[in-house]
Motif scaffolding. Structure first.
Motif, PDB file in Angstrom:
ATOM      1  N   ILE A 296       0.819  -1.216   0.000  1.00 45.69           N
ATOM      2  CA  ILE A 296       0.000   0.000   0.000  1.00 45.69           C
ATOM      3  C   ILE A 296       0.853   1.266   0.000  1.00 45.69           C
ATOM      4  N   GLU A 297       2.135   1.127   0.311  1.00 41.21           N
ATOM      5  CA  GLU A 297       3.049   2.269   0.248  1.00 41.21           C
ATOM      6  C   GLU A 297       4.419   1.748  -0.112  1.00 41.21           C
ATOM      7  N   LYS A 298       5.149   2.532  -0.888  1.00 37.59           N
ATOM      8  CA  LYS A 298       6.545   2.165  -1.169  1.00 37.59           C
ATOM      9  C   LYS A 298       7.333   3.430  -1.430  1.00 37.59           C
ATOM     10  N   SER A 299       8.632   3.369  -1.093  1.00 37.75           N
ATOM     11  CA  SER A 299       9.470   4.531  -1.367  1.00 37.75           C
ATOM     12  C   SER A 299      10.927   4.119  -1.423  1.00 37.75           C
ATOM     13  N   GLY A 300      11.730   4.994  -2.002  1.00 37.73           N
ATOM     14  CA  GLY A 300      13.161   4.769  -2.091  1.00 37.73           C
ATOM     15  C   GLY A 300      13.525   3.715  -3.115  1.00 37.73           C
ATOM     16  N   GLU A 301      14.791   3.381  -3.115  1.00 39.06           N
ATOM     17  CA  GLU A 301      15.270   2.373  -4.061  1.00 39.06           C
ATOM     18  C   GLU A 301      16.475   1.663  -3.479  1.00 39.06           C
ATOM     19  N   GLN A 302      16.601   0.392  -3.782  1.00 35.75           N
ATOM     20  CA  GLN A 302      17.767  -0.395  -3.391  1.00 35.75           C
ATOM     21  C   GLN A 302      18.062  -1.371  -4.525  1.00 35.75           C
ATOM     22  N   THR A 303      19.329  -1.689  -4.670  1.00 32.82           N
ATOM     23  CA  THR A 303      19.721  -2.676  -5.673  1.00 32.82           C
ATOM     24  C   THR A 303      20.645  -3.681  -5.003  1.00 32.82           C
ATOM     25  N   ASP A 304      20.261  -4.948  -5.075  1.00 31.47           N
ATOM     26  CA  ASP A 304      21.099  -5.995  -4.466  1.00 31.47           C
ATOM     27  C   ASP A 304      20.823  -7.323  -5.166  1.00 31.47           C
ATOM     28  N   VAL A 305      21.579  -8.320  -4.729  1.00 35.72           N
ATOM     29  CA  VAL A 305      21.482  -9.629  -5.373  1.00 35.72           C
ATOM     30  C   VAL A 305      20.303 -10.421  -4.818  1.00 35.72           C
ATOM     31  N   GLU A 306      19.594 -11.089  -5.710  1.00 35.79           N
ATOM     32  CA  GLU A 306      18.514 -11.992  -5.314  1.00 35.79           C
ATOM     33  C   GLU A 306      18.712 -13.353  -5.943  1.00 35.79           C
ATOM     34  N   GLY A 307      18.149 -14.320  -5.263  1.00 36.72           N
ATOM     35  CA  GLY A 307      18.031 -15.658  -5.821  1.00 36.72           C
ATOM     36  C   GLY A 307      16.616 -16.121  -5.553  1.00 36.72           C
ATOM     37  N   CYS A 308      16.320 -17.360  -5.925  1.00 35.23           N
ATOM     38  CA  CYS A 308      14.958 -17.873  -5.747  1.00 35.23           C
ATOM     39  C   CYS A 308      15.042 -19.391  -5.632  1.00 35.23           C
ATOM     40  N   LEU A 309      14.278 -19.954  -4.702  1.00 33.79           N
ATOM     41  CA  LEU A 309      14.320 -21.406  -4.509  1.00 33.79           C
ATOM     42  C   LEU A 309      13.859 -22.169  -5.749  1.00 33.79           C
ATOM     43  N   SER A 310      13.129 -21.500  -6.642  1.00 30.50           N
ATOM     44  CA  SER A 310      12.684 -22.157  -7.876  1.00 30.50           C
ATOM     45  C   SER A 310      13.711 -22.037  -9.005  1.00 30.50           C
TER      46      SER A 310
ATOM     47  N   PRO B  40      17.480 -22.753  -8.650  1.00 22.69           N
ATOM     48  CA  PRO B  40      18.698 -23.049  -7.883  1.00 22.69           C
ATOM     49  C   PRO B  40      19.956 -22.597  -8.628  1.00 22.69           C
ATOM     50  N   GLY B  41      20.840 -21.925  -7.896  1.00 22.97           N
ATOM     51  CA  GLY B  41      22.132 -21.533  -8.465  1.00 22.97           C
ATOM     52  C   GLY B  41      22.091 -20.284  -9.321  1.00 22.97           C
ATOM     53  N   LEU B  42      20.916 -19.653  -9.468  1.00 19.83           N
ATOM     54  CA  LEU B  42      20.805 -18.454 -10.300  1.00 19.83           C
ATOM     55  C   LEU B  42      20.684 -17.213  -9.415  1.00 19.83           C
TER      56      LEU B  42
ATOM     57  N   ASP C 291      27.704 -14.560 -11.137  1.00 22.76           N
ATOM     58  CA  ASP C 291      28.197 -15.926 -10.984  1.00 22.76           C
ATOM     59  C   ASP C 291      28.182 -16.299  -9.514  1.00 22.76           C
ATOM     60  N   GLU C 292      27.870 -17.564  -9.245  1.00 26.73           N
ATOM     61  CA  GLU C 292      27.790 -18.035  -7.868  1.00 26.73           C
ATOM     62  C   GLU C 292      29.097 -17.770  -7.112  1.00 26.73           C
ATOM     63  N   GLU C 293      30.237 -17.881  -7.809  1.00 25.60           N
ATOM     64  CA  GLU C 293      31.546 -17.681  -7.148  1.00 25.60           C
ATOM     65  C   GLU C 293      31.754 -16.213  -6.768  1.00 25.60           C
TER      66      GLU C 293
END
Ligand code: NI
Length: 161
Positions: free
Chosen positions: A78-92, A94-96, A151-153
Motif C-alpha cells: 500500500i506504500e513504497k518509497s526509495g530504491e535499493q539494488t542488491d542480489v537476489e536468488g529464488c528457490l525455484s 537453484p544456483g541463479l 556468478d555463484e563464485e
C-alpha cells in the motif's frame, strides 16, 4: 509439519496470478506450517504458495531477524518509497543469482492465519524479501527484473537470499 517439494522453473504455476484466500481454516494453518518448514529445509528466506504448486495468495518470510516468521495472506503493497539494488536468488531457480532494483521501503496490508488484517512496514533486506514473495503471487519472477546476473563464485560480499 512436512517438507514439501519445491516447483522448479519452468512451470506454468510459477507464472500464474494466484487466487485470494477466502477460507481461514485448519487446512490453511497446516499449509502455512508446511511452507515454513519447506522454506527452512531449503535454506530460504521466503516461500510463496505457487512454489509448492498451490495458486493461492499465501507466502511466508523469515530473514532471521527479530521479527522472525511472517505469514502473508492476500498481501497488498500500500506504500513504497526509495530504491535499493542488491542480489537476489529464488528457490525455484537453484544456483541463479542476479541484481534487482526494488523500493527500499514498503508498507504491506495482509491477513494472518485467522484472517485478521494487519500492516507491516519493512525496509532494506526484509522489504526486498517481502516484495520478491508478493511478486510470486502475481506470477512475476525475479528473472524478469534482473539487471545483471552474478556468478555463484562472485556472490561473496552480497547478502544473497
Ligand atoms: Ni522466489
Amino acid at each position: 509439519m512436512a517438507v514439501l517439494s519445491i516447483v522448479m522453473h519452468p512451470a506454468e504455476i510459477l507464472e500464474k496470478e494466484c487466487e485470494p484466500v477466502r477460507q481461514f481454516d485448519k487446512k490453511l494453518k497446516i499449509l502455512l506450517n508446511d511452507m515454513y518448514e519447506t522454506m527452512l529445509a531449503a535454506d530460504g528466506v521466503g516461500l510463496a504458495a505457487p512454489q509448492i504448486g498451490i495458486d493461492q495468495q499465501i507466502a511466508v518470510v523469515d530473514i532471521g531477524d527479530e521479527l522472525g516468521r511472517i505469514n502473508l495472506i492476500n498481501p497488498i503493497i500500500i506504500e513504497k518509497s526509495g530504491e535499493q539494488t542488491d542480489v537476489e536468488g529464488c528457490l525455484s531457480f537453484p544456483g541463479l543469482y542476479g541484481t534487482v532494483s526494488r523500493p527500499y521501503y514498503v508498507k504491506v496490508k495482509a491477513q494472518d492465519v485467522k484472517g485478521r488484517f494487519f500492516y507491516i512496514e519493512a525496509e532494506d533486506y526484509l522489504a526486498r524479501a517481502i516484495q520478491h514473495e508478493i511478486d510470486h503471487l502475481h506470477g512475476i519472477l525475479f528473472t524478469s527484473k534482473v539487471l545483471k546476473y552474478i556468478d555463484e563464485e562472485d556472490l561473496e560480499g552480497y547478502e544473497g537470499e
